[in-house]
Write an enzyme that holds these catalytic residues in place. Sequence first.
Site, PDB file in Angstrom:
ATOM      1  N   GLU A  68       0.951  -1.188   0.044  1.00  0.00           N
ATOM      2  CA  GLU A  68      -0.100  -0.181   0.096  1.00  0.00           C
ATOM      3  C   GLU A  68       1.001   1.254   0.001  1.00  0.00           C
ATOM      4  OE1 GLU A  68      -3.017  -0.085  -0.720  1.00  0.00           O
ATOM      5  OE2 GLU A  68      -3.447  -2.406  -0.537  1.00  0.00           O
ATOM      6  N   ASP A 128       1.592  -1.546 -16.402  1.00  0.00           N
ATOM      7  CA  ASP A 128       1.828  -0.978 -14.995  1.00  0.00           C
ATOM      8  C   ASP A 128       2.909   0.646 -15.264  1.00  0.00           C
ATOM      9  OD1 ASP A 128       4.268  -2.026 -15.603  1.00  0.00           O
ATOM     10  OD2 ASP A 128       4.319  -2.990 -13.634  1.00  0.00           O
ATOM     11  N   ALA A 187      -1.107 -10.087 -16.937  1.00  0.00           N
ATOM     12  CA  ALA A 187      -2.400  -9.786 -17.074  1.00  0.00           C
ATOM     13  C   ALA A 187      -3.353  -9.665 -16.144  1.00  0.00           C
ATOM     14  CB  ALA A 187      -3.053 -11.028 -18.204  1.00  0.00           C
ATOM     15  N   ASP A 224       2.547 -12.901   1.310  1.00  0.00           N
ATOM     16  CA  ASP A 224       3.641 -12.395   2.124  1.00  0.00           C
ATOM     17  C   ASP A 224       4.886 -13.243   1.764  1.00  0.00           C
ATOM     18  OD1 ASP A 224       1.843 -10.346   2.685  1.00  0.00           O
ATOM     19  OD2 ASP A 224       2.255 -10.323   4.753  1.00  0.00           O
TER      20      ASP A 224
HETATM   21 ZN   LIG Z   1      -3.082  -2.604  -4.374  1.00  0.00          ZN
END
Ligand SMILES: [Zn+2]
Length: 260
Positions: free
Chosen positions: A168, A196, A205, A233
Site C-alpha cells: 500500500e 503498469d 495480465a 507475503d
Molecule cells: Zn494494491
Amino acid sequence: MDQTVPGPLWQPTTLRRIPVVVHVISDAACVNGNVTDALVHSQLTVLNEDFRAVAGSPGGAGVDSKIEFFLATVDPSGNPTTGIRRYCNTTWYQDQGSYWLTIAWDTTRYLNLYTNSAAGSRGYVPFLPADPAGAVGQPQDRVVINWQAFGRVGPVVPYHKGRTVTHEVGHYLGLFHTYYSGCGTATAPACYTTGDRICDTPPNATSHKGCTASTSCGGVPVPIQNYMELTDDACMTGFSAEQVQRMRCTLASFRSTLAQ
Ligand SMILES: [Zn+2]
C-alpha cells in the site's frame, strides 16, 4: 503521472526519511483491532527492510530505494510523540465516519497510516496511484490497513509478514499493480505508458494469489515476487529498479514536503 519517466534524477542516491503516524483504531470496547505497540514497531522494521532491501532480510533480493520510514517523534504542534495514536470507536473501526477529518495529522508532513477493519479489504489507499496530486495535502490522504494483515508476525496467515503495508505504501508513492491495465507492451518506450507503466516488471495480465510460479501474457513468468502483486507475503521479495525510480519521482514531484 500516467507514464513513467526514469532517469538519473530519480536514481536512489540520497537517503529520504518519511515520518509516519500510526492511528490504531479499535472497536468501542478497545478489543478488536487493538494492535500492540510491539506490532507497530515490527511493521516499521518490515517497511524499512523492504524499502532498503536489507541484506539477509526477506526483502533482500529487491532494489534499495534509499527511502526509509520512522515513527514521528514530534507531533504537528511540536510536542514529543511516540508516533502511535489510539482510538476506540466502532464506527471508525468499520472504516466509516470520515475519521480522518478528526484525527489526521498534516498529510503534507506525515504519512498517515490507519489500522482498522479496512472495510473488509486487506488495505487500500483512497486515490489512483496515477493521480496522487488529487489527494496530496487533503485530510483523506492516507494508507488504511486491515489490522489482521498488519505487523510481523501478524494475526492471519498468509498475510502475516507485514507486506500489505509495503504494497500500500508502494501505491501511496505512485506505483500501480504489476497487472494494472493488463499486459501492455513489453518493450520500451511503450512499456512506460502501458500496463503498469514500468518496463522492468514483466507483462502481467491479472492478479495472483499464493506463491505458485506461473506465466502470463504469452508465456512470461508472473512477477509473484513483486510487492505490487497480490501474492502471499512469504513469496514477495522486492521492488524493481524502475519502480524505485517512479516512487522517488512521486516523492519529489507530488510529496515534496514529506520526506526529511
Ligand atoms: Zn494494491
